[in-house]
Scaffold this motif. Structure first.
Motif, PDB file in Angstrom:
ATOM      1  N   GLU A   7       0.858  -1.188   0.000  1.00  0.00           N
ATOM      2  CA  GLU A   7       0.000   0.000   0.000  1.00  0.00           C
ATOM      3  C   GLU A   7       0.896   1.241   0.000  1.00  0.00           C
ATOM      4  OE1 GLU A   7      -3.428   0.534   0.073  1.00  0.00           O
ATOM      5  OE2 GLU A   7      -3.505  -1.592  -0.482  1.00  0.00           O
ATOM      6  N   PRO A   8       0.571   2.248  -0.811  1.00  0.00           N
ATOM      7  CA  PRO A   8       1.376   3.470  -0.784  1.00  0.00           C
ATOM      8  C   PRO A   8       1.412   4.065   0.624  1.00  0.00           C
ATOM      9  CG  PRO A   8      -0.151   3.506  -2.623  1.00  0.00           C
ATOM     10  CD  PRO A   8      -0.513   2.318  -1.764  1.00  0.00           C
ATOM     11  N   ARG A   9       2.553   4.549   0.996  1.00  0.00           N
ATOM     12  CA  ARG A   9       2.735   5.206   2.304  1.00  0.00           C
ATOM     13  C   ARG A   9       3.242   6.611   2.031  1.00  0.00           C
ATOM     14  NH1 ARG A   9       7.348   3.561   6.394  1.00  0.00           N
ATOM     15  NH2 ARG A   9       7.151   5.316   7.809  1.00  0.00           N
ATOM     16  N   ARG A  10       2.339   7.572   2.015  1.00  0.00           N
ATOM     17  CA  ARG A  10       2.685   8.942   1.657  1.00  0.00           C
ATOM     18  C   ARG A  10       2.993   9.766   2.898  1.00  0.00           C
ATOM     19  NH1 ARG A  10       2.269  10.368  -3.418  1.00  0.00           N
ATOM     20  NH2 ARG A  10       1.985  12.572  -3.035  1.00  0.00           N
ATOM     21  N   VAL A  11       4.056  10.538   2.781  1.00  0.00           N
ATOM     22  CA  VAL A  11       4.449  11.472   3.835  1.00  0.00           C
ATOM     23  C   VAL A  11       4.837  12.785   3.173  1.00  0.00           C
ATOM     24  CG1 VAL A  11       5.235   9.646   5.414  1.00  0.00           C
ATOM     25  CG2 VAL A  11       6.860  10.705   3.849  1.00  0.00           C
ATOM     26  N   SER A  12       4.915  13.834   3.955  1.00  0.00           N
ATOM     27  CA  SER A  12       5.338  15.138   3.422  1.00  0.00           C
ATOM     28  C   SER A  12       6.847  15.134   3.179  1.00  0.00           C
ATOM     29  CB  SER A  12       4.978  16.251   4.407  1.00  0.00           C
ATOM     30  OG  SER A  12       5.835  16.189   5.540  1.00  0.00           O
ATOM     31  N   ALA A  13       7.307  16.119   2.414  1.00  0.00           N
ATOM     32  CA  ALA A  13       8.748  16.251   2.158  1.00  0.00           C
ATOM     33  C   ALA A  13       9.506  16.468   3.460  1.00  0.00           C
ATOM     34  CB  ALA A  13       9.005  17.397   1.190  1.00  0.00           C
ATOM     35  N   GLY A  14       8.943  17.262   4.350  1.00  0.00           N
ATOM     36  CA  GLY A  14       9.586  17.483   5.648  1.00  0.00           C
ATOM     37  C   GLY A  14       9.693  16.198   6.440  1.00  0.00           C
ATOM     38  N   GLU A  15       8.645  15.375   6.372  1.00  0.00           N
ATOM     39  CA  GLU A  15       8.681  14.098   7.078  1.00  0.00           C
ATOM     40  C   GLU A  15       9.738  13.169   6.493  1.00  0.00           C
ATOM     41  OE1 GLU A  15       4.179  13.389   8.720  1.00  0.00           O
ATOM     42  OE2 GLU A  15       4.453  13.456   6.546  1.00  0.00           O
ATOM     43  N   VAL A  16       9.956  13.245   5.182  1.00  0.00           N
ATOM     44  CA  VAL A  16      11.029  12.444   4.572  1.00  0.00           C
ATOM     45  C   VAL A  16      12.361  12.858   5.179  1.00  0.00           C
ATOM     46  CG1 VAL A  16      12.325  11.957   2.456  1.00  0.00           C
ATOM     47  CG2 VAL A  16       9.832  11.999   2.407  1.00  0.00           C
ATOM     48  N   VAL A  53       5.406  12.363  -0.657  1.00  0.00           N
ATOM     49  CA  VAL A  53       6.359  11.379  -1.144  1.00  0.00           C
ATOM     50  C   VAL A  53       5.843  10.001  -0.751  1.00  0.00           C
ATOM     51  CG1 VAL A  53       8.731  10.544  -0.969  1.00  0.00           C
ATOM     52  CG2 VAL A  53       8.267  13.000  -0.883  1.00  0.00           C
ATOM     53  N   ASP A  54       5.822   9.086  -1.710  1.00  0.00           N
ATOM     54  CA  ASP A  54       5.396   7.713  -1.457  1.00  0.00           C
ATOM     55  C   ASP A  54       6.624   6.911  -1.045  1.00  0.00           C
ATOM     56  OD1 ASP A  54       4.458   5.105  -1.443  1.00  0.00           O
ATOM     57  OD2 ASP A  54       3.807   5.129  -3.538  1.00  0.00           O
ATOM     58  N   SER A  58       9.481   2.958  -6.044  1.00  0.00           N
ATOM     59  CA  SER A  58      10.827   2.497  -6.400  1.00  0.00           C
ATOM     60  C   SER A  58      11.815   3.659  -6.430  1.00  0.00           C
ATOM     61  CB  SER A  58      10.812   1.765  -7.747  1.00  0.00           C
ATOM     62  OG  SER A  58      10.345   2.624  -8.768  1.00  0.00           O
ATOM     63  N   THR A  59      11.347   4.842  -6.771  1.00  0.00           N
ATOM     64  CA  THR A  59      12.235   6.014  -6.803  1.00  0.00           C
ATOM     65  C   THR A  59      12.730   6.356  -5.397  1.00  0.00           C
ATOM     66  OG1 THR A  59      11.066   6.883  -8.717  1.00  0.00           O
ATOM     67  CG2 THR A  59      12.387   8.446  -7.455  1.00  0.00           C
ATOM     68  N   THR A  60      11.806   6.394  -4.446  1.00  0.00           N
ATOM     69  CA  THR A  60      12.186   6.719  -3.069  1.00  0.00           C
ATOM     70  C   THR A  60      13.090   5.635  -2.501  1.00  0.00           C
ATOM     71  OG1 THR A  60      10.083   7.874  -2.780  1.00  0.00           O
ATOM     72  CG2 THR A  60      11.307   7.319  -0.790  1.00  0.00           C
ATOM     73  N   ARG A  61      12.710   4.386  -2.705  1.00  0.00           N
ATOM     74  CA  ARG A  61      13.530   3.280  -2.204  1.00  0.00           C
ATOM     75  C   ARG A  61      14.915   3.298  -2.856  1.00  0.00           C
ATOM     76  NH1 ARG A  61      11.676  -0.514   1.019  1.00  0.00           N
ATOM     77  NH2 ARG A  61       9.507  -0.391   1.639  1.00  0.00           N
ATOM     78  N   GLY A  62      14.952   3.601  -4.141  1.00  0.00           N
ATOM     79  CA  GLY A  62      16.230   3.668  -4.847  1.00  0.00           C
ATOM     80  C   GLY A  62      17.129   4.761  -4.296  1.00  0.00           C
ATOM     81  N   MET A  63      16.540   5.890  -3.918  1.00  0.00           N
ATOM     82  CA  MET A  63      17.349   6.972  -3.355  1.00  0.00           C
ATOM     83  C   MET A  63      17.924   6.578  -2.015  1.00  0.00           C
ATOM     84  SD  MET A  63      18.546   9.871  -4.080  1.00  0.00           S
ATOM     85  CE  MET A  63      19.948  10.155  -3.026  1.00  0.00           C
ATOM     86  N   VAL A  64      17.123   5.929  -1.187  1.00  0.00           N
ATOM     87  CA  VAL A  64      17.627   5.492   0.112  1.00  0.00           C
ATOM     88  C   VAL A  64      18.718   4.444  -0.087  1.00  0.00           C
ATOM     89  CG1 VAL A  64      17.023   4.376   2.293  1.00  0.00           C
ATOM     90  CG2 VAL A  64      15.535   6.141   1.342  1.00  0.00           C
ATOM     91  N   GLU A  65      18.540   3.552  -1.038  1.00  0.00           N
ATOM     92  CA  GLU A  65      19.585   2.562  -1.349  1.00  0.00           C
ATOM     93  C   GLU A  65      20.859   3.270  -1.809  1.00  0.00           C
ATOM     94  OE1 GLU A  65      19.689  -0.576  -0.721  1.00  0.00           O
ATOM     95  OE2 GLU A  65      17.596  -0.830  -0.161  1.00  0.00           O
ATOM     96  N   TYR A  66      20.705   4.328  -2.580  1.00  0.00           N
ATOM     97  CA  TYR A  66      21.862   5.106  -3.034  1.00  0.00           C
ATOM     98  C   TYR A  66      22.596   5.706  -1.833  1.00  0.00           C
ATOM     99  CZ  TYR A  66      24.610   8.449  -5.731  1.00  0.00           C
ATOM    100  OH  TYR A  66      25.654   9.165  -6.278  1.00  0.00           O
ATOM    101  N   LEU A  67      21.837   6.241  -0.881  1.00  0.00           N
ATOM    102  CA  LEU A  67      22.464   6.802   0.319  1.00  0.00           C
ATOM    103  C   LEU A  67      23.226   5.725   1.093  1.00  0.00           C
ATOM    104  CD1 LEU A  67      19.578   9.132   1.548  1.00  0.00           C
ATOM    105  CD2 LEU A  67      21.687   9.816   0.369  1.00  0.00           C
TER     106      LEU A  67
END
Length: 83
Positions: A7-16, A53-54, A58-67
């Motif tokens: 299920e999508p889990r959306r949060v604000s940019a600040g929460e990210v 932000v969801d 895959s984009t969000t997960r990919g960025m965290v993997e990059y970090l």
């Protein structure tokens, strides 16, 4: 059959940004000017037009993997962020 997508889990940019510790944010900020991938991601987060932000995308997960790959966050922290 394959498992259903999460299920999508959306949060604000600040929460990210707050998903990361102060030390992690400082380390990310220190390399942002020299890493175009990180700079692009945080430019998107800084855009006031962004409505959310969801965390399951895959984009969000990919960025965290990059970090993680850059040593800016640990595998353990990645797991905490996504759970």
């Amino acid at each position: 059959a394959p498992p259903p997508p999460p299920e999508p889990r959306r949060v604000s940019a600040g929460e990210v940004k707050l998903l990361f510790t102060a030390q992690e944010r400082g380390a990310i900020r220190a390399v942002r000017d020299t890493d175009p991938v990180i700079d692009d991601f945080f430019d998107i987060l800084d855009d006031p037009r962004l409505t959310g932000v969801d965390l399951t995308s895959s984009t969000t997960r990919g960025m965290v993997e990059y970090l993680v790959s850059k040593g800016l966050i640990t595998d353990e922290r990645r797991n905490e962020i996504f759970n």
